[in-house]
Design an enzyme around this catalytic site. Structure first.
Site, PDB file in Angstrom:
ATOM      1  N   PHE A  56     -17.211  -0.304 -41.640  1.00  0.00           N
ATOM      2  CA  PHE A  56     -16.561  -0.748 -43.052  1.00  0.00           C
ATOM      3  C   PHE A  56     -16.563  -2.196 -43.289  1.00  0.00           C
ATOM      4  CE2 PHE A  56     -12.912   0.811 -41.043  1.00  0.00           C
ATOM      5  CZ  PHE A  56     -12.000  -0.194 -40.940  1.00  0.00           C
ATOM      6  N   ARG A  92      -7.084  -0.453 -32.563  1.00  0.00           N
ATOM      7  CA  ARG A  92      -6.641  -1.350 -33.512  1.00  0.00           C
ATOM      8  C   ARG A  92      -5.583  -2.322 -32.740  1.00  0.00           C
ATOM      9  NH1 ARG A  92      -3.385   0.989 -38.685  1.00  0.00           N
ATOM     10  NH2 ARG A  92      -1.605  -0.525 -38.824  1.00  0.00           N
ATOM     11  N   GLU A 138     -14.131   2.942 -38.489  1.00  0.00           N
ATOM     12  CA  GLU A 138     -13.021   4.180 -38.182  1.00  0.00           C
ATOM     13  C   GLU A 138     -13.814   5.201 -37.628  1.00  0.00           C
ATOM     14  OE1 GLU A 138      -9.832   4.028 -39.158  1.00  0.00           O
ATOM     15  OE2 GLU A 138      -9.117   5.797 -39.366  1.00  0.00           O
ATOM     16  N   LYS A 193      -4.481   0.801 -49.712  1.00  0.00           N
ATOM     17  CA  LYS A 193      -4.731   2.443 -49.374  1.00  0.00           C
ATOM     18  C   LYS A 193      -4.156   3.164 -50.629  1.00  0.00           C
ATOM     19  CE  LYS A 193      -0.945   2.008 -46.322  1.00  0.00           C
ATOM     20  NZ  LYS A 193      -0.289   2.290 -44.845  1.00  0.00           N
ATOM     21  N   ARG A 223      -8.899   3.583 -36.097  1.00  0.00           N
ATOM     22  CA  ARG A 223      -9.678   2.357 -35.930  1.00  0.00           C
ATOM     23  C   ARG A 223     -10.512   1.905 -34.758  1.00  0.00           C
ATOM     24  NH1 ARG A 223      -7.588  -1.824 -40.106  1.00  0.00           N
ATOM     25  NH2 ARG A 223      -9.097  -3.272 -40.087  1.00  0.00           N
ATOM     26  N   ARG A 272      -1.468  -8.431 -43.324  1.00  0.00           N
ATOM     27  CA  ARG A 272      -1.521  -7.430 -44.441  1.00  0.00           C
ATOM     28  C   ARG A 272      -1.110  -8.283 -45.689  1.00  0.00           C
ATOM     29  NH1 ARG A 272       0.046  -2.244 -43.347  1.00  0.00           N
ATOM     30  NH2 ARG A 272       0.845  -2.771 -41.430  1.00  0.00           N
ATOM     31  N   LYS A 298     -11.234   6.940 -47.230  1.00  0.00           N
ATOM     32  CA  LYS A 298     -10.178   6.484 -46.194  1.00  0.00           C
ATOM     33  C   LYS A 298     -10.232   7.835 -45.215  1.00  0.00           C
ATOM     34  CE  LYS A 298      -5.471   5.199 -45.258  1.00  0.00           C
ATOM     35  NZ  LYS A 298      -5.558   5.728 -43.886  1.00  0.00           N
ATOM     36  N   GLU A 319     -13.832   3.167 -50.836  1.00  0.00           N
ATOM     37  CA  GLU A 319     -14.508   3.794 -49.733  1.00  0.00           C
ATOM     38  C   GLU A 319     -13.547   4.856 -49.359  1.00  0.00           C
ATOM     39  OE1 GLU A 319     -14.530   0.691 -46.821  1.00  0.00           O
ATOM     40  OE2 GLU A 319     -15.626  -0.541 -47.974  1.00  0.00           O
TER      41      GLU A 319
HETATM   42  P1  AMP Z   1      -2.864   3.331 -42.681  1.00  0.00           P
HETATM   43  O1  AMP Z   1      -2.826   3.342 -41.265  1.00  0.00           O
HETATM   44  O2  AMP Z   1      -2.168   4.234 -43.430  1.00  0.00           O
HETATM   45  O3  AMP Z   1      -1.964   2.041 -42.894  1.00  0.00           O
HETATM   46  O4  AMP Z   1      -4.232   2.862 -43.308  1.00  0.00           O
HETATM   47  C1  AMP Z   1      -5.095   1.841 -43.078  1.00  0.00           C
HETATM   48  C2  AMP Z   1      -6.187   2.591 -41.796  1.00  0.00           C
HETATM   49  O5  AMP Z   1      -6.898   3.354 -42.675  1.00  0.00           O
HETATM   50  C3  AMP Z   1      -6.834   1.431 -41.164  1.00  0.00           C
HETATM   51  O6  AMP Z   1      -6.320   0.719 -40.228  1.00  0.00           O
HETATM   52  C4  AMP Z   1      -7.887   2.310 -40.583  1.00  0.00           C
HETATM   53  O7  AMP Z   1      -7.726   2.737 -39.510  1.00  0.00           O
HETATM   54  C5  AMP Z   1      -8.009   3.478 -41.707  1.00  0.00           C
HETATM   55  N1  AMP Z   1      -9.472   3.502 -42.536  1.00  0.00           N
HETATM   56  C6  AMP Z   1     -10.062   4.742 -42.707  1.00  0.00           C
HETATM   57  N2  AMP Z   1     -11.014   4.265 -43.411  1.00  0.00           N
HETATM   58  C7  AMP Z   1     -11.065   3.052 -43.817  1.00  0.00           C
HETATM   59  C8  AMP Z   1     -11.886   2.067 -44.641  1.00  0.00           C
HETATM   60  N3  AMP Z   1     -12.924   2.687 -45.212  1.00  0.00           N
HETATM   61  N4  AMP Z   1     -11.651   0.879 -44.652  1.00  0.00           N
HETATM   62  C9  AMP Z   1     -10.397   0.440 -43.953  1.00  0.00           C
HETATM   63  N5  AMP Z   1      -9.880   1.303 -43.272  1.00  0.00           N
HETATM   64  C10 AMP Z   1     -10.120   2.487 -43.169  1.00  0.00           C
END
Ligand code: AMP
Length: 583
Positions: free
Chosen positions: A357, A286, A316, A439, A270, A433, A265, A263
């Protein structure tokens, strides 16, 4: 239950900084709290009247507290202010003045937890004409009945500054200790396993409900079974699942299974969307802060474009430019999250697109145990696809690395951060987690740079050189591009270590100034980083953001083989292009 019993616990908790002692104090207390009071007690222990996800706030300013203390203690407001200036803490002022008041009114009676909770929670709902006076009455009624030390904690609770330090982790352990058993050093293997299973069950029940009252009750009444039968509470947010990072697509396919769902990102924030059975739509961050009031535009699109009597959606919110419709980085919309005024205007100036999502509950049914493919299918059924409005997150299902790569390029070109890679058979694990979603951001190509300066470490690391100034080359000169201090190991057996680096650099030192040293440019290292930024700090005009050492290349490369300023400039442009594109 008497409020003084709770105050004794506050005092006990404040008297020690040892976590195990705190857990013991809490556990002993929880055992004594009757089931029907656990809810109030658990909130008050955290210095709250409402859980974080609840919009209501006590909202009493210090000045009103000054008046309440004055009213309850019989001291005039000026003396309260004076005392406040001296001690710097209205809690202590309340305690001292209440203790010293001339006589206790006859009407004053022993305070109960229920009475304190009821008066304080009313503060949040009183509004309109005469509300200041009524608030004043509610607080001073409590202070009048309070013994000195009780007044201190009442004042601090009202002001949202309890300072006792009961966090989620501590409460979780206390629940386990109170209703199951205490941790011991000499646990047998079986006992250790049983203990851990109970801890996990408490955590899971909490992640689903965000309410220790529900959790404590279930543990107290039905033990492990009770905890495991705790379900999502309708109309409340639940903790979101977190992602792990992956750098290699082969690893990703192995970890989550093939095919996977890739998907976009999105670079936003969030947002959890809850609709309860009264049709009320609520939005949470979040961290489960309620941000419904800040996003009336989102509430409206959810109402219009999502079908279902009740639901919890995971999504998101990503900002976009209202003229060009291009996605914008998170910073451009971050101000909306805390906005208290001009909300409509800000909403039209900084619009967001909601990309749904996941779905965690639907029409009264929990979905967290269902496989992701079914949850996603449900999202597609109930959420309309409205570009720059609300829509299911852009996704493909594939097992081909080539296809994932090309979807990655598409995502970057649209202004996103990269991809999320999700296992089609995975459940949703609130608050965890666990690797069901990964990611994939792919950092820019690594740079080989030479170390020109460094710093000695501190504390445990004081016998090592631990921070390194890096340079690239340009026309026979070396130009600094940043400092790096992560990526090296503490233990030499784990790989390229601080000790290895210190041994390499020590013979090259040509000058020292305090902790800083200049070294002859000999040691070449490969570094990865998140981003290249323009920066006046370094001679090259650029700085690496979040650099980390990947490996030592001194044996393979000399100063003439390192990356040039032109390379850094090229990567900078490349990254800018990838970020600036639009859909
Ligand atoms: P990170 O903040 O770098 O750990 O990345 C995870 C975050 O990416 C999640 O907490 C979401 O806020 C964001 N995110 C963006 N697009 C998506 C998606 N398609 N699915 C899940 N999380 C997403």
């Amino acid at each position: 239950m008497r409020y003084s019993e709770l105050v004794e616990v506050y005092e006990g908790l404040s008297s020690t900084s040892k976590r195990l002692e705190k857990a013991g104090i809490l556990a002993d207390f929880l055992k004594r709290v009757p089931s029907d009071e656990v809810g109030e007690v658990v909130l008050l222990l955290q210095g709250r009247l409402f859980p974080a996800w609840d919009e209501r706030e006590v909202g009493v300013a210090s000045q009103l507290m000054v008046k309440a203390i004055s009213l309850a203690s019989g001291s005039d407001a000026a003396s309260v202010e004076r005392e406040w200036k001296m001690t710097g803490d209205l809690g202590n002022v309340a305690e001292n003045l209440v203790k010293g008041r001339r006589q206790r009114t006859l009407a004053s009676s022993e305070l109960s937890v229920g009475k304190v909770f009821s008066n304080l929670s009313k503060l949040a709902v009183i509004g309109g004409e005469g509300s200041v006076d009524r608030k004043l009455q509610l607080i001073s009624e409590l202070l009048t009945s309070a013994k000195g030390v009780e007044a201190r904690y009442i004042a601090r609770t009202v002001l949202g500054d309890l300072r006792v330090g009961v966090g989620e982790g501590l409460l979780r352990d206390a629940v386990v200790w109170a209703y199951f058993m205490r941790v011991r050093d000499d646990f047998s293997k079986e006992e250790r396993e049983e203990y851990n299973a109970f801890v996990d069950a408490v955590q899971q029940a909490y992640d689903l409900t965000n309410d220790f009252a529900v959790v404590a009750k279930a543990a107290k009444e039905n033990g492990l079974e009770g905890l495991r039968s705790v379900r999502i509470v309708l109309g409340r947010p639940i903790k979101v699942m977190l992602a792990l990072k992956v750098d290699d697509l082969k690893d990703a396919l192995e970890a989550v299974g093939s095919p996977l769902q890739a998907e976009f990102k999105y670079d936003g924030f969030r947002i959890e969307i809850v609709k309860d059975d009264n049709g009320r739509i609520m939005l949470f961050t979040r961290r489960l802060d309620n941000v419904t009031a800040q996003f009336p535009d989102v509430v409206e699109s959810v109402r219009e474009h999502v079908r279902g009597k009740t639901f919890i959606l995971d999504a998101e919110a990503v900002g976009y430019d209202k003229h060009s419709l291009r996605y914008l980085p998170f910073q451009s919309i971050s101000q909306r999250i805390k906005r208290k005024y001009d909300i409509e205007k800000t909403a039209s100036e900084f619009p967001v697109e909601i990309n749904v999502f996941d779905v965690l509950a639907y029409n009264g049914r929990s979905m967290v145990g269902e496989p992701f493919r079914q949850r996603r299918a449900l999202v597609e059924r109930i959420v309309d696809d409205v570009k720059r409005g609300i829509r299911p997150a852009e996704a493909v299902v594939t097992g081909s690395i080539k296809e994932i790569e090309s979807f990655f390029a598409k995502s970057k070109a649209a202004g996103n951060e990269g991809l999320m890679l999700k296992g089609l058979d995975s459940p949703y694990k609130p608050g965890a987690r666990v690797g069901y979603m990964l990611k994939y951001k792919k950092t820019l190509e690594n740079l080989d740079l030479v170390v020109v300066g460094a710093e000695w470490g501190e504390g445990k690391r004081s016998s090592w050189i631990t921070s390194y100034t890096l340079a690239c080359r340009s026309d026979g000169k070396l130009l600094e591009v940043g400092k790096v201090s992560t990526g090296l190991k503490e233990k030499p057996e784990e790989g390229f270590s601080f000790d290895d680096m210190t041994k390499l650099l020590k013979p090259l030192i040509k000058g020292e100034d305090g902790k800083s040293v200049k070294v002859k440019p000999k040691v070449v290292i490969e570094v990865a980083y998140e981003e290249i930024q323009k920066s006046p700090t370094y001679e090259s005009g650029y700085a690496l953001r979040f650099p980390r050492v990947i490996r030592n290349r001194t044996d393979e490369k000399g100063v003439n083989d390192i990356n040039t300023l032109a390379d850094v400039e090229r990567l900078y442009r490349q990254q800018k292009k990838a970020k600036g594109g639009s859909k």
